[in-house]
Design an enzyme around this catalytic site. Structure first.
Site, PDB file in Angstrom:
ATOM      1  N   HIS A   1       4.561  31.946  19.112  1.00  0.00           N
ATOM      2  CA  HIS A   1       5.441  33.102  19.248  1.00  0.00           C
ATOM      3  C   HIS A   1       5.706  33.681  17.862  1.00  0.00           C
ATOM      4  CE1 HIS A   1       7.554  32.267  23.333  1.00  0.00           C
ATOM      5  NE2 HIS A   1       6.271  31.972  23.381  1.00  0.00           N
TER       6      HIS A   1
ATOM      7  N   ARG B   1       1.382  35.495  20.095  1.00  0.00           N
ATOM      8  CA  ARG B   1       2.101  36.478  20.908  1.00  0.00           C
ATOM      9  C   ARG B   1       3.105  37.182  20.006  1.00  0.00           C
ATOM     10  NH1 ARG B   1       6.849  35.279  25.433  1.00  0.00           N
ATOM     11  NH2 ARG B   1       8.275  35.663  23.735  1.00  0.00           N
TER      12      ARG B   1
ATOM     13  N   TYR C   1      13.755  41.777  24.939  1.00  0.00           N
ATOM     14  CA  TYR C   1      13.371  40.421  25.341  1.00  0.00           C
ATOM     15  C   TYR C   1      12.649  39.709  24.188  1.00  0.00           C
ATOM     16  CZ  TYR C   1      10.248  36.807  26.679  1.00  0.00           C
ATOM     17  OH  TYR C   1       9.557  35.636  26.665  1.00  0.00           O
TER      18      TYR C   1
ATOM     19  N   ASP D   1       4.203  39.874  25.811  1.00  0.00           N
ATOM     20  CA  ASP D   1       4.900  39.653  27.083  1.00  0.00           C
ATOM     21  C   ASP D   1       5.781  40.862  27.394  1.00  0.00           C
ATOM     22  OD1 ASP D   1       6.267  38.693  29.272  1.00  0.00           O
ATOM     23  OD2 ASP D   1       6.900  36.810  28.333  1.00  0.00           O
TER      24      ASP D   1
ATOM     25  N   HIS E   1       7.536  41.051  30.105  1.00  0.00           N
ATOM     26  CA  HIS E   1       8.685  40.443  30.790  1.00  0.00           C
ATOM     27  C   HIS E   1       9.214  41.324  31.915  1.00  0.00           C
ATOM     28  CE1 HIS E   1      12.021  37.426  30.776  1.00  0.00           C
ATOM     29  NE2 HIS E   1      11.026  36.687  30.317  1.00  0.00           N
TER      30      HIS E   1
ATOM     31  N   GLU F   1       1.230  40.184  29.360  1.00  0.00           N
ATOM     32  CA  GLU F   1       1.859  39.284  30.347  1.00  0.00           C
ATOM     33  C   GLU F   1       2.929  39.989  31.156  1.00  0.00           C
ATOM     34  OE1 GLU F   1       3.660  35.878  28.501  1.00  0.00           O
ATOM     35  OE2 GLU F   1       4.847  35.453  30.288  1.00  0.00           O
TER      36      GLU F   1
ATOM     37  N   GLU G   1       4.736  33.364  35.689  1.00  0.00           N
ATOM     38  CA  GLU G   1       5.603  32.260  35.258  1.00  0.00           C
ATOM     39  C   GLU G   1       6.770  32.075  36.229  1.00  0.00           C
ATOM     40  OE1 GLU G   1       6.754  33.588  31.324  1.00  0.00           O
ATOM     41  OE2 GLU G   1       8.686  34.256  32.058  1.00  0.00           O
TER      42      GLU G   1
ATOM     43  N   ARG H   1      -0.169  32.007  35.198  1.00  0.00           N
ATOM     44  CA  ARG H   1       0.903  31.514  34.318  1.00  0.00           C
ATOM     45  C   ARG H   1       1.782  30.444  34.972  1.00  0.00           C
ATOM     46  NH1 ARG H   1       2.151  31.572  29.486  1.00  0.00           N
ATOM     47  NH2 ARG H   1       4.174  32.591  29.536  1.00  0.00           N
TER      48      ARG H   1
ATOM     49  N   GLU I   1       0.642  28.208  26.304  1.00  0.00           N
ATOM     50  CA  GLU I   1       1.783  28.645  25.486  1.00  0.00           C
ATOM     51  C   GLU I   1       2.397  27.424  24.779  1.00  0.00           C
ATOM     52  OE1 GLU I   1       4.949  30.453  27.717  1.00  0.00           O
ATOM     53  OE2 GLU I   1       5.885  31.289  25.919  1.00  0.00           O
TER      54      GLU I   1
ATOM     55  N   TRP J   1      15.479  41.409  34.152  1.00  0.00           N
ATOM     56  CA  TRP J   1      15.554  40.828  32.806  1.00  0.00           C
ATOM     57  C   TRP J   1      14.183  40.291  32.430  1.00  0.00           C
ATOM     58  CZ3 TRP J   1      14.796  35.737  31.040  1.00  0.00           C
ATOM     59  CH2 TRP J   1      14.930  35.623  29.623  1.00  0.00           C
TER      60      TRP J   1
HETATM   61  C1  GCO Z   1       7.569  33.122  28.197  1.00  0.00           C
HETATM   62  C2  GCO Z   1       8.739  33.402  29.056  1.00  0.00           C
HETATM   63  C3  GCO Z   1      10.031  32.807  28.634  1.00  0.00           C
HETATM   64  C4  GCO Z   1      11.040  32.976  29.792  1.00  0.00           C
HETATM   65  C5  GCO Z   1      11.888  31.773  29.901  1.00  0.00           C
HETATM   66  C6  GCO Z   1      12.871  31.877  31.027  1.00  0.00           C
HETATM   67  O1  GCO Z   1       6.598  33.831  28.358  1.00  0.00           O
HETATM   68  O2  GCO Z   1       7.619  32.172  27.444  1.00  0.00           O
HETATM   69  O3  GCO Z   1       8.796  34.739  29.441  1.00  0.00           O
HETATM   70  O4  GCO Z   1      10.524  33.320  27.428  1.00  0.00           O
HETATM   71  O5  GCO Z   1      11.789  34.113  29.640  1.00  0.00           O
HETATM   72  O6  GCO Z   1      11.062  30.664  30.036  1.00  0.00           O
HETATM   73  O7  GCO Z   1      13.481  30.662  31.284  1.00  0.00           O
HETATM   74 MG    MG Z   2       6.751  35.242  29.846  1.00  0.00          MG
END
Ligand code: GCO
Ligand code: MG
Length: 402
Positions: free
Chosen positions: A122, A147, A159, A210, A212, A236, A262, A283, A339, A402
């Site tokens: 990250h 990322r 985010y 990401d 998100h 993502e 995810e 994911r 990740e 979110w």
């Molecule tokens: C990622 C995710 C995390 C989530 C988190 C929520 O790609 O790593 O988006 O940042 O937001 O795991 O609990």
């Molecule tokens: Mg994510």
């Protein structure tokens, strides 16, 4: 080999983790991760009230049957709480099997397809320059996949950007923080960030981002198209996970690779996406997707359609899940990337891990089973802290993703 005891351990070494421990009459025990960020106690109750009494006395060797007992046997099936509980049971059973046979989990999954697992870092910044610098720092640490996320000018809370100097941790103590988000400035800003990253460092590393869940399908299609000159490894969660048809619109307009899921917890969340080839990477993590038993089926379906695995690996998934993911990543042919967000030090006070990071890749040793241990005495030093993920509203107050 009968299961004789089952208990749930909740601790908070830096953040909350829920761990399931199953013991057998053969003296072998297994551990599974049951952490669902911000909903930890719901999984604890599901396990303790509805699963563990039914586990006692079962033969720990019959992993497939036990999986179906808890999946099909639950009239109210699927959903993140149920599937996380099943995941924990499943992981602990695979851990037991590996320990009983004296072999690491990856051997039970078909053996090694590779020697090491490519992980992505990250890189985040409070502004564009910081984010670009963070990419440089990750490159210096040897990462070959990075990322990048940054605050967006004109948007109150973006985010993925940490508060202060601490590592990024979205869950905060108490009730959910209300953040303010707007997608339009983000759509204008992201190409500038990516352009700076590529013009500063070139193209010889994998770049990820990401979204998100913040775009509508047409916004996501426009964004994916705008990302093409920057050669992303993946974009993502461009749209909210539940709107699977939204991925069709993105595909129609762009060839930027897409990773999603995810927040998914079942193969049925993926059937359209995989069979219509609307995505490139899965994911859904082992801890929320029904464990190793279920993820094997997802990975096999994905492989048929040349879709690869790219497990979620944020710090809200415990080191047990991370180690299980590495075994899986080593074994399957259709592995893409993993990740990697290192846990904070207190987590390693409680969990003794068998993996390490070196120059862009993670490796895991050949301890039997999953190979992570929990120190139950140390875990008691870090009691549970109620925490929630944020929620987001638009600037006019409308509730948003979110
Ligand atoms: C990622 C995710 C995390 C989530 C988190 C929520 O790609 O790593 O988006 O940042 O937001 O795991 O609990
Ligand atoms: Mg994510």
């Amino acid at each position: 080999m009968k299961i004789v005891s089952a208990k749930v351990i909740v601790c908070s070494p830096g953040r909350n983790f829920v761990t399931l421990k199953l013991e057998t009459d053969a003296g072998v025990y297994g551990l599974g991760d049951a952490t669902l960020n911000g909903r930890e106690k719901a999984v604890v109750a599901y396990l303790e009230e509805h699963c563990l009494p039914a586990l006692i006395g079962r033969d720990a060797r019959n992993i497939e049957d036990i999986w179906h007992y808890f999946y099909r046997g639950a009239y109210w099936r699927r959903g993140p709480v149920t599937m996380t509980a099943i995941s924990a049971i499943d992981m602990a059973l695979w851990d037991i099997k590996g320990k009983a046979l004296g072999t690491p989990l990856y051997n039970l999954l078909g053996g090694k397809s590779r020697e090491r697992v490519m992980v992505y870092a990250h890189a985040t910044g409070k502004e564009l320059g910081d984010a670009v610098d963070a990419v440089g720092k990750a490159r210096d640490e040897g990462f070959v996949a990075i990322r990048v996320q940054s605050s967006v000018p004109g948007v109150a809370s973006s985010y993925g950007v940490p508060k202060g100097d601490r590592a990024y941790e979205p869950a905060q103590k108490g009730v959910a923080e209300e953040q303010v988000w707007e997608t339009a400035p983000y759509l204008r800003y992201l190409p500038k960030l990516m352009d700076r990253v590529r013009s500063t460092y070139g193209f010889d590393f994998h770049l990820l981002h990401d979204v998100h869940h913040r775009c509508t399908p047409s916004q996501a299609a426009r964004l994916a198209k705008a990302m093409e000159p920057f050669d992303l490894f993946w974009l993502e969660d461009p749209v909210a996970g539940e709107l699977q048809e939204g991925l069709r619109m993105i595909r129609k307009h762009s060839t930027t690779p897409i990773a999603i899921g995810e927040v998914f917890n079942s193969i049925y969340d993926y059937t359209t996406l995989i069979t219509e080839q609307l995505i490139d990477y899965v994911r859904m993590p082992i801890v929320h997707g029904g464990g190793i038993t279920h993820l094997q089926k997802v990975a096999a379906l994905a492989a048929v359609y040349h879709v690869q695995m790219g497990f979620h690996g944020a710090t809200d998934l415990s080191p047990i899940n991370f180690a299980a993911s590495l075994h899986f990543d080593l074994a399957v042919n259709n592995f893409g990337v993993q990740e990697y967000m290192p846990h904070v030090d207190p987590a390693f006070d409680v969990f003794k891990v068998n993996y390490k990071f070196e120059r862009g890749y993670c490796t895991i040793d050949d301890k039997p089973g999953i190979g992570v241990e929990i120190d139950e005495e140390k875990a008691k030093k870090y009691p549970y802290v109620a925490a929630s993920l944020p929620v987001a509203r638009r600037t006019d107050g409308t509730m948003f993703h979110w």
